[in-house]
Design a protein around this motif. Structure first.
Motif, short mmCIF file in Angstrom:
data_model
loop_
_atom_site.label_atom_id
_atom_site.label_comp_id
_atom_site.label_asym_id
_atom_site.label_seq_id
_atom_site.Cartn_x
_atom_site.Cartn_y
_atom_site.Cartn_z
N HIS A 77 0.82 -1.21 0.00
CA HIS A 77 0.00 0.00 0.00
C HIS A 77 0.86 1.26 0.00
O HIS A 77 0.52 2.25 -0.67
N ILE A 78 1.95 1.26 0.75
CA ILE A 78 2.85 2.41 0.77
C ILE A 78 3.44 2.66 -0.61
O ILE A 78 3.52 3.79 -1.08
N GLU A 81 1.01 4.33 -3.11
CA GLU A 81 0.83 5.77 -2.91
C GLU A 81 2.08 6.55 -3.29
O GLU A 81 2.00 7.62 -3.91
N ARG A 299 -0.54 5.44 4.38
CA ARG A 299 -0.80 5.74 2.97
C ARG A 299 -0.74 7.25 2.72
O ARG A 299 -0.19 7.71 1.71
N ARG A 303 1.95 9.22 0.24
CA ARG A 303 1.55 10.12 -0.85
C ARG A 303 2.14 11.52 -0.65
O ARG A 303 2.65 12.12 -1.61
#
Length: 492
Positions: A77-78, A81, A299, A303
């Motif tokens: 997930h990191i 983003e 996350r 971003r």
């Protein structure tokens, strides 16, 4: 024998006729270089991931990370983003397994029924929309079973349902052990116009009970190379943040000059973030407030780090205000902080997001957590990350100039009468170089007030070490256009 021109590679004792031409690149870099850096992702991997824990790996795309760290993992997930924000950045990751002594967060969805009409349940997990069909007459148990099937089918979600539902109750379990699972958001009918099917109700027990974070120190030690680090930091407990700050303090020093920075995001109320900010004070850390957002804090941190790193590398002085976190849903208006609360948190060293009329999430202000100097006195010297990175860039350009143009020169006083071709450097020569660099940086919008810089510039040969030149420079970094204050005096 010394001559009026000194060469690096052409010898001066050749008797045979020859033609020798030495090529040097000392004047080749006429353009302004960007600040070299890499984005480093640290985080937890799943057992299915093939990457070795504690080993730095170059990151090309999120699909690669899904294989290395496991689909639906924190690192997956990191990476999604970070790459979405800054797709062409140099990026690496250092994975770690869950802390064995940790516990995974759990939550519960308790459904009621039966459904009195057919419809669709709009469910959101970590901001991801999951739609579950409902038929008229479906009981709570049937609805719960279908919900569990849909959650487990979405393999990229940060949680699953490992045990079959009973009596309309769905038991959610975070994929990872640790505190990160406590911030995973689950909600229903979150957007305007959405509703649950008639007769269907749900009670949410928020994710909780996650404990035990991995230790970031070994991961920092595994980061190789000399590039400046932009670290996405998923663990926000005091021990891990302090360890990263201490590591970056060493890298920031005058001998290492690997100016690095960590980006994190913390959930909580205005009051809890005020307390969090009070306990942090470092020029190398930025912490954002996640004020009721649907997506996990790590996350948001990834971003923001990607966006800020991209702009900061090309123009350290340009504000980050208004940069959009595309695709990230804004929190409900009732969950957002007020202008006064944002202002108060910025004074505590907590960075903030803002929200557009169309539901966009945007960066409002990026600050460091540094608020008081070594004497405990309030200071705004490093309030903005622009100030820190602006000073970093000035140091980088000056060091690069000296290393490129004067790597093997001799040193002398200003009144020395030497041939123009001799590799000699004196205080006045370097003073001219410093002024020339400042003019270049003024033209590219990084500094201002050149005459003041020139007047205060000190360039002296050391009296303690004849092989050393000493300098004191006071660059006036340009500021950011944050506020437009206007008085309107109307006339009837």
């Amino acid at each position: 024998m010394s001559d009026n021109v000194s060469f690096r590679e052409i010898p001066d004792d050749i008797r045979v006729p020859y033609q020798a031409t030495e090529i040097s690149g000392v004047r080749a870099d006429a353009t302004a270089p960007g600040l070299p850096h890499k984005i480093v992702l640290v985080g937890q991997k799943l057992a299915a991931g093939t990457a070795l824990p504690g080993v730095e790996v170059v990151v090309q795309n999120p699909d690669q990370v899904a294989k290395l760290a496991g689909r639906g993992s924190m690192l997956h997930h990191i990476a999604i983003e970070a790459k979405r924000a800054n797709p062409y950045a140099q990026m690496t990751m250092v994975p770690v397994i869950d802390l064995p002594a940790g516990a995974a967060a759990t939550g519960t969805l308790s459904f009621t029924g039966p459904a009195t009409a057919a419809g669709t349940i709009p469910m959101y997990i970590d901001g991801n929309r999951i739609q579950v069909g409902v038929s008229q007459g479906d009981t709570a148990a049937m609805i719960a079973a279908n919900v569990a099937i849909q959650i487990n089918a979405a393999v990229d979600l940060p949680m699953s349902v490992p045990v079959a539902p009973t009596a309309g109750s769905v038991a959610l379990v975070a994929r990872h052990k640790g505190e990160c699972g406590n911030d995973l958001d689950v909600r229903f009918a979150a957007n305007y116009g959405e509703s649950m099917p008639s007769g269907v109700g749900v009670t949410i027990t928020a994710m909780n009970g996650g404990s035990g974070n991995p230790d970031v120190a070994p991961l920092l030690a595994a980061i190789s190379g000399s590039d400046r680090i932009r670290l996405v930091m998923p663990w926000t407990d005091s021990a891990n943040i302090a360890a990263a700050e201490a590591d970056f303090d060493v890298r920031y020093g005058p001998m290492v000059k690997q100016e690095s920075h960590l980006f994190a995001c913390v959930s909580g109320s205005f009051g809890s973030l005020t307390t969090y900010g009070d306990n942090r004070n470092n020029i190398n850390s930025t912490v954002f407030w996640r004020e009721g957002n649907m997506v996990a804090p790590y996350r948001l941190a990834a971003r923001a780090a990607g966006l800020v790193s991209m702009r900061g590398a090309s123009d350290p002085a340009r504000p980050y205000h208004g940069m959009v976190l595309t695709g990230i849903p804004a929190p409900a208006e009732r969950d957002r902080g007020t202008l006064a609360e944002h202002n108060a948190l910025l004074k505590k060293g907590i960075s903030t997001f803002k929200y557009g009329a169309g539901g966009e999430v945007m960066i409002e202000m990026v600050c460091t957590t540094y608020k008081t100097n070594s004497f405990g006195m309030p200071t705004k010297s490093y309030f903005k990350i622009n100030s820190k990175w602006g000073a970093d860039y000035f140091r980088f350009r000056w060091d690069a100039l000296i290393a490129q143009r004067y790597p093997d020169f001799k040193i002398c006083d200003d009144d020395t009468d030497f041939a123009p071709g001799q590799p000699m450097v004196s205080p006045s020569v370097l003073r001219g170089e410093a002024f020339g660099l400042y003019k270049d940086l003024e033209y590219t919008g990084q500094v201002e007030q050149t005459e003041s810089f020139k007047e205060t510039l000190i360039m002296l040969r050391s009296i303690a070490n004849v092989n050393q030149m000493n300098a004191v420079m006071a660059p006036n970094l340009v500021n950011q256009f944050d506020v437009m204050a206007t008085m309107i005096e109307f006339i009837n």
